[in-house]
Design a protein around this motif. Structure first.
Motif, PDB file in Angstrom:
ATOM      1  N   SER A 256       0.845  -1.186   0.000  1.00 38.76           N
ATOM      2  CA  SER A 256       0.000   0.000   0.000  1.00 38.76           C
ATOM      3  C   SER A 256       0.883   1.240   0.000  1.00 38.76           C
ATOM      4  CB  SER A 256      -0.927   0.000   1.212  1.00 38.76           C
ATOM      5  OG  SER A 256      -0.163   0.002   2.418  1.00 38.76           O
ATOM      6  N   GLU A 257       0.263   2.414  -0.184  1.00 34.29           N
ATOM      7  CA  GLU A 257       1.042   3.639  -0.336  1.00 34.29           C
ATOM      8  C   GLU A 257       1.908   3.933   0.877  1.00 34.29           C
ATOM      9  OE1 GLU A 257       0.289   8.183  -1.923  1.00 34.29           O
ATOM     10  OE2 GLU A 257      -1.299   7.156  -0.826  1.00 34.29           O
ATOM     11  N   ASN A 258       1.395   3.714   2.081  1.00 38.10           N
ATOM     12  CA  ASN A 258       2.186   3.973   3.287  1.00 38.10           C
ATOM     13  C   ASN A 258       2.996   2.765   3.741  1.00 38.10           C
ATOM     14  OD1 ASN A 258       0.293   2.243   4.347  1.00 38.10           O
ATOM     15  ND2 ASN A 258      -0.689   3.768   5.674  1.00 38.10           N
ATOM     16  N   GLY A 259       2.937   1.668   2.971  1.00 41.12           N
ATOM     17  CA  GLY A 259       3.740   0.494   3.277  1.00 41.12           C
ATOM     18  C   GLY A 259       3.222  -0.369   4.396  1.00 41.12           C
ATOM     19  N   SER A 260       2.020  -0.111   4.888  1.00 42.52           N
ATOM     20  CA  SER A 260       1.512  -0.871   6.030  1.00 42.52           C
ATOM     21  C   SER A 260       0.816  -2.163   5.617  1.00 42.52           C
ATOM     22  CB  SER A 260       0.544  -0.017   6.838  1.00 42.52           C
ATOM     23  OG  SER A 260      -0.605   0.307   6.061  1.00 42.52           O
ATOM     24  N   GLU A 261       0.428  -2.285   4.347  1.00 40.30           N
ATOM     25  CA  GLU A 261      -0.281  -3.471   3.863  1.00 40.30           C
ATOM     26  C   GLU A 261       0.475  -4.076   2.689  1.00 40.30           C
ATOM     27  OE1 GLU A 261      -4.816  -1.896   4.870  1.00 40.30           O
ATOM     28  OE2 GLU A 261      -3.842  -1.418   2.948  1.00 40.30           O
ATOM     29  N   LEU A 262       0.426  -5.389   2.609  1.00 39.79           N
ATOM     30  CA  LEU A 262       1.133  -6.121   1.562  1.00 39.79           C
ATOM     31  C   LEU A 262       0.227  -7.212   1.016  1.00 39.79           C
ATOM     32  CD1 LEU A 262       3.679  -7.009  -0.052  1.00 39.79           C
ATOM     33  CD2 LEU A 262       4.364  -8.324   1.978  1.00 39.79           C
ATOM     34  N   VAL A 263       0.143  -7.289  -0.310  1.00 38.02           N
ATOM     35  CA  VAL A 263      -0.602  -8.351  -0.983  1.00 38.02           C
ATOM     36  C   VAL A 263       0.367  -9.108  -1.879  1.00 38.02           C
ATOM     37  CG1 VAL A 263      -2.402  -8.889  -2.666  1.00 38.02           C
ATOM     38  CG2 VAL A 263      -2.817  -7.174  -0.893  1.00 38.02           C
ATOM     39  N   ILE A 264       0.420 -10.428  -1.702  1.00 39.71           N
ATOM     40  CA  ILE A 264       1.287 -11.306  -2.497  1.00 39.71           C
ATOM     41  C   ILE A 264       0.392 -12.296  -3.238  1.00 39.71           C
ATOM     42  CG2 ILE A 264       3.222 -12.913  -2.445  1.00 39.71           C
ATOM     43  CD1 ILE A 264       3.975 -11.774   0.279  1.00 39.71           C
ATOM     44  N   ALA A 265       0.646 -12.496  -4.542  1.00 35.41           N
ATOM     45  CA  ALA A 265      -0.191 -13.379  -5.359  1.00 35.41           C
ATOM     46  C   ALA A 265       0.657 -14.462  -6.003  1.00 35.41           C
ATOM     47  CB  ALA A 265      -0.922 -12.578  -6.433  1.00 35.41           C
ATOM     48  N   ALA A 266       0.000 -15.597  -6.278  1.00 34.96           N
ATOM     49  CA  ALA A 266       0.686 -16.764  -6.840  1.00 34.96           C
ATOM     50  C   ALA A 266       0.107 -17.119  -8.204  1.00 34.96           C
ATOM     51  CB  ALA A 266       0.570 -17.954  -5.890  1.00 34.96           C
ATOM     52  N   GLN A 267       0.768 -18.044  -8.870  1.00 36.44           N
ATOM     53  CA  GLN A 267       0.366 -18.438 -10.211  1.00 36.44           C
ATOM     54  C   GLN A 267      -0.867 -19.327 -10.242  1.00 36.44           C
ATOM     55  OE1 GLN A 267       3.739 -20.097 -12.272  1.00 36.44           O
ATOM     56  NE2 GLN A 267       4.900 -18.187 -12.213  1.00 36.44           N
ATOM     57  N   ASN A 268      -1.404 -19.670  -9.090  1.00 36.94           N
ATOM     58  CA  ASN A 268      -2.649 -20.442  -9.047  1.00 36.94           C
ATOM     59  C   ASN A 268      -3.805 -19.630  -8.459  1.00 36.94           C
ATOM     60  OD1 ASN A 268      -1.879 -20.290  -6.396  1.00 36.94           O
ATOM     61  ND2 ASN A 268      -2.066 -22.495  -5.967  1.00 36.94           N
ATOM     62  N   GLY A 269      -3.635 -18.315  -8.357  1.00 38.70           N
ATOM     63  CA  GLY A 269      -4.697 -17.457  -7.850  1.00 38.70           C
ATOM     64  C   GLY A 269      -4.757 -17.345  -6.344  1.00 38.70           C
ATOM     65  N   GLN A 270      -3.886 -18.036  -5.617  1.00 37.89           N
ATOM     66  CA  GLN A 270      -3.866 -17.892  -4.170  1.00 37.89           C
ATOM     67  C   GLN A 270      -3.210 -16.574  -3.775  1.00 37.89           C
ATOM     68  OE1 GLN A 270      -2.274 -22.154  -3.419  1.00 37.89           O
ATOM     69  NE2 GLN A 270      -3.575 -21.744  -1.639  1.00 37.89           N
ATOM     70  N   ILE A 271      -3.724 -15.994  -2.679  1.00 33.84           N
ATOM     71  CA  ILE A 271      -3.284 -14.683  -2.220  1.00 33.84           C
ATOM     72  C   ILE A 271      -2.861 -14.789  -0.755  1.00 33.84           C
ATOM     73  CG2 ILE A 271      -3.947 -12.260  -1.905  1.00 33.84           C
ATOM     74  CD1 ILE A 271      -4.070 -13.034  -4.808  1.00 33.84           C
ATOM     75  N   VAL A 272      -1.838 -14.013  -0.387  1.00 34.81           N
ATOM     76  CA  VAL A 272      -1.456 -13.837   1.002  1.00 34.81           C
ATOM     77  C   VAL A 272      -1.529 -12.347   1.307  1.00 34.81           C
ATOM     78  CG1 VAL A 272       0.365 -14.050   2.719  1.00 34.81           C
ATOM     79  CG2 VAL A 272       0.013 -15.878   1.051  1.00 34.81           C
ATOM     80  N   CYS A 273      -2.300 -11.984   2.350  1.00 38.33           N
ATOM     81  CA  CYS A 273      -2.474 -10.587   2.749  1.00 38.33           C
ATOM     82  C   CYS A 273      -1.770 -10.356   4.078  1.00 38.33           C
ATOM     83  CB  CYS A 273      -3.950 -10.234   2.901  1.00 38.33           C
ATOM     84  SG  CYS A 273      -5.000 -10.863   1.592  1.00 38.33           S
ATOM     85  N   GLY A 274      -1.038  -9.267   4.162  1.00 38.21           N
ATOM     86  CA  GLY A 274      -0.321  -8.980   5.394  1.00 38.21           C
ATOM     87  C   GLY A 274      -0.574  -7.580   5.907  1.00 38.21           C
ATOM     88  N   ASP A 275      -0.810  -7.468   7.218  1.00 37.34           N
ATOM     89  CA  ASP A 275      -0.857  -6.179   7.900  1.00 37.34           C
ATOM     90  C   ASP A 275       0.474  -6.034   8.625  1.00 37.34           C
ATOM     91  OD1 ASP A 275      -1.183  -4.095   9.769  1.00 37.34           O
ATOM     92  OD2 ASP A 275      -3.355  -4.379   9.784  1.00 37.34           O
ATOM     93  N   LEU A 276       1.326  -5.151   8.116  1.00 39.87           N
ATOM     94  CA  LEU A 276       2.681  -5.053   8.647  1.00 39.87           C
ATOM     95  C   LEU A 276       2.744  -4.248   9.933  1.00 39.87           C
ATOM     96  CD1 LEU A 276       4.649  -4.575   5.301  1.00 39.87           C
ATOM     97  CD2 LEU A 276       3.955  -6.670   6.458  1.00 39.87           C
ATOM     98  N   VAL A 277       1.669  -3.595  10.300  1.00 40.17           N
ATOM     99  CA  VAL A 277       1.618  -2.880  11.578  1.00 40.17           C
ATOM    100  C   VAL A 277       1.337  -3.852  12.717  1.00 40.17           C
ATOM    101  CG1 VAL A 277       0.443  -1.087  12.900  1.00 40.17           C
ATOM    102  CG2 VAL A 277       0.904  -0.747  10.453  1.00 40.17           C
ATOM    103  N   THR A 278       0.335  -4.713  12.501  1.00 35.61           N
ATOM    104  CA  THR A 278      -0.022  -5.694  13.535  1.00 35.61           C
ATOM    105  C   THR A 278       0.683  -7.025  13.342  1.00 35.61           C
ATOM    106  OG1 THR A 278      -1.926  -6.464  12.240  1.00 35.61           O
ATOM    107  CG2 THR A 278      -2.282  -4.626  13.755  1.00 35.61           C
TER     108      THR A 278
END
Length: 714
Positions: free
Chosen positions: A257-279
């Motif tokens: 995200s713009e402030n770097g607090s959120e991260l979304v990672i995607a894979a070649q099979n459509g699976q997603i990993v979402c991260g809250d880097l603050v918590t």
């Protein structure tokens, strides 16, 4: 729906068709040593496969790149300027810093631009050959690239030379600069850092898989691995953490995200990993289109409306307003290709791009999409030019057209968009594999191919209707259409031993068995008596006599496969060309066959004739034979290491000769075929078709569609 099916079929077909990589060196008797430059022949690749892109905020332009050495730029997403010429190989990555640009790719390709991509210089190195996979221009002006040879190249700012730097991995896959520190990743879990680019500290990752992507924010770096693992670097803790997500596919894209607090990672099979880097909390997710999971190719963050966006296979585009936990997915118009995604941070505009030159643009929300160029991936065997437009026919029923370019358009490297036409085939699941296209005296067109289809157009190829459609189970494969001016009929040769004849410009057809024991592939007609000679497998010859409307099967001992049949009006003889340099000459009645000594063992595809009466044979190993008028001797006038020449074409005003073939080969002769010069099309795609427009432009068709502007003095 039919168009979507064609795009899907094309994607399958293209996965089976590939162009092998060869360095084509011009050899042979009478062969000119010079290679015509891009300055003389303006070349535009219509349908490259775009593999990567970026938004260049400094120059307010999109930059996309991919196959055939193509780099394209646009300030608005609708009009694109294409650069192609320094290499025929795939561009793998581009880096930008102010007006400096660095592009790298396969087979040692390194290109530099100092004017924001308007012009490029080649910096290819002959030693330590590599497929370069990643490029980086540092904020201090240093340039780096690395690839598959376990070596990194560094060019310090202000210096002309590239310096090799050894690294402890077979291949470097990614390079970034993070807070004045260089980070590199690659095979076997390789991850390393450097301050100056010469000395590298290798980090222990405990990974055996390749780390293929590096993505950073202002205070984090994520390194994506192939086996569902990733590493995260935190600027505050100055440490890397390894995460095992149990995702069963390689990670392919990520965004902060713009402030770097959120991260979304995607894979070649459509699976997603979402991260809250603050918590420091993580959550699995997934994206599907029509309940089907598809691979993700791009993830970006739209700062204007605080949403994550992604694109991927089968034309998938998806948005998330909750940091990647849930997704709303749609298809980009009727696309079934792989889509990559770019975001203009100034205007909020989106651009998607992919295989076959496909391009779409939209507002930041992604709806609706404006199609700039449809997906034209496929094999276009046939091409033709009319007064105002090009026509190309493909191998799964594609019919595409485009306006012929104006002088102003081509001078700016801009070509009009190509349009795919919906054709209502009787069975949309078995569209014709177009192999033959002819024009009739009334300017109507007939096209035919395997699946037993013959189609007719009365508007110069823009719409088509079936005039013969045999059941698919009949396994009929039309290989050539021949207009017989002797009796104003059309003959369709069928590979399995049938032929069809039409007495009324293709409106109705009658079938008759040729009863040839082997397959027939090609034929030609003597217009003075209507005799047709067809050839094929194992030296098969079949002769049609219009007097009795019948075929006579002939055979010559010890003759291999024959590929081409040509009738010469000047010598009043048939010429049959084939495997192992075979060339057979016969009478105007299709008999009295004699074997000719060609002096070559290369396969000959066919023979044709120049306006001055010279005969030209062409085929494998870049072979061109010439028989001067009033001579019986054939001379080898061109040859090379590899590549097959497939058809000869004559400029109607100048008499300039063109021979086109595989491996991006195009040769030209200005002296009636005595000497030949290679024209660089800057692609290694195979070609079969060639169409010449009245404004001195031509279209090469095959694995690519290529438009070329010839010099005015030729």
């Amino acid at each position: 729906m039919l168009r979507s099916l064609f795009v899907f079929l094309r994607s399958i077909f293209c996965a089976l068709v590939f162009a092998c990589v060869y360095l084509c060196v011009l050899l042979g008797c009478g062969q000119a040593d010079t290679v015509t430059s891009l300055r003389e022949y303006n070349v535009h690749i219509v349908n490259p496969d775009y593999d990567g892109g970026l938004y260049d905020a400094h120059n307010n332009q999109y930059v996309i790149w991919g196959s055939d050495g193509v780099i394209a730029t646009s300030t608005n997403g609708a009009s694109w300027q294409q650069y192609s010429g320094a290499t025929a190989y795939t561009i793998r990555d581009v880096s930008v810093h102010e007006n400096n640009m660095l592009a790298v790719g396969d087979s040692n390709t390194i290109l530099e631009s100092f004017d924001g991509g308007t012009s490029w210089q080649s910096a290819e190195r002959s030693e330590n050959s590599s497929d370069y996979l990643t490029a980086l221009i540092r904020t201090n002006g240093d340039k780096l690239t690395a690839g598959t040879n376990g070596q990194l190249l560094l060019k310090p700012a202000g210096q002309p030379q590239w310096h090799p730097v050894g690294v402890a991995t077979p291949a470097v896959k990614a390079l970034i600069e993070f807070n004045d520190t260089l980070i590199a990743s690659g095979d076997n879990g390789f991850l390393a850092t450097s301050q100056n680019g010469y000395e590298w500290q290798v980090l222990e990752t405990n990974l055996a898989s390749s780390i293929g992507h590096l993505v950073s924010s202002s205070n984090h770096v994520v390194a994506l691995a192939e086996q569902g693992d990733f590493l995260l670097f935190d600027e505050i803790s100055q440490g890397w953490r390894l995460f095992d997500t149990k995702v069963q596919a390689p990670f392919s894209a990520a965004a902060f995200s713009e402030n770097g607090s959120e991260l979304v990672i995607a894979a070649q099979n459509g699976q997603i990993v979402c991260g809250d880097l603050v918590t420091n909390t993580w959550q699995p997710s997934a994206v599907t289109l029509d309940t089907v999971a598809h691979g993700v190719s791009s993830v970006i963050y739209n700062s204007a409306n605080k949403t994550f966006l992604l694109s991927g296979h089968s034309g998938m585009f998806a948005t998330s307003v909750d940091a990647g936990k849930t997704w709303q997915a749609t298809r980009v118009n009727a696309s079934y290709g792989v889509q990559h995604l770019l975001f203009n941070t100034n205007s909020g505009q989106l651009v998607t791009f992919g295989r076959g030159g496909e391009l779409h643009l939209s507002s930041g929300v992604g709806q609706p999409w404006q199609t700039v160029q449809e997906n034209l991936s496929g094999y276009y065997r046939l091409g033709k030019a009319f007064n105002n437009h090009w026509l190309a026919l493909g191998t799964v029923g594609e019919v595409v057209t485009a306006s012929i370019e104006s002088d102003a358009q081509l001078s700016n490297n801009i070509t009009p968009a190509w349009q795919m036409h919906d054709v209502q085939y009787p069975n949309p699941n078995t569209p014709p594999f177009f192999r033959s296209l002819i024009s009739l005296p009334n300017n109507h067109l007939l096209a035919a191919g395997p699946t037993g289809a013959i189609m007719k157009s009365e508007d110069y190829g823009k719409s088509w209707r079936p005039v013969l459609w045999t059941p698919f189970d009949n396994n009929e494969a039309f290989t050539q259409l021949i207009y017989n001016a002797f009796n104003n009929s059309v003959i369709a040769i069928e590979a399995q031993g049938n032929f069809y004849i039409s007495p009324n410009s293709g409106e109705s057809w009658q079938s008759q068995q040729i009863q040839a024991p082997h397959r027939l592939w090609a034929g030609d007609v003597n217009p003075s008596n209507g005799v047709v000679v067809a050839v094929g497998q194992r030296g098969q010859i079949a002769v049609y006599n219009p007097a009795n409307n019948n075929w006579a099967v002939q055979a010559i001992a010890n003759i291999p496969d024959l590929y081409g049949s040509f009738y010469s009006a000047s010598t009043q003889q048939f010429y049959l060309a084939g495997q192992s340099g075979s060339l057979i000459v016969g009478s105007a009645q299709g008999d009295n066959w004699q074997v000719v000594n060609t002096g070559t063992a290369s396969a000959l595809r066919n023979v044709s004739e120049t306006p001055k009466g010279a005969l030209i044979g062409f085929g494998g190993n870049q072979t061109i034979l010439r028989k001067p008028p009033k001579s019986s001797a054939w001379q080898i006038v061109n040859g090379g290491p590899d590549g097959e020449l497939r058809s000869l074409h004559v400029h109607p005003q100048t008499g300039q000769l063109f021979v086109i073939g595989s491996h991006g080969l195009l040769f030209s002769s200005l002296d009636d075929g005595v000497t030949w010069e290679r024209i660089q099309l800057h692609t290694q795609a195979g070609f079969r078709g060639f169409a010449l427009a009245e404004n001195n432009r031509f279209l090469a068709t095959g694995e690519r569609l290529v438009v070329v502007d010839m010099p005015a003095n030729q």
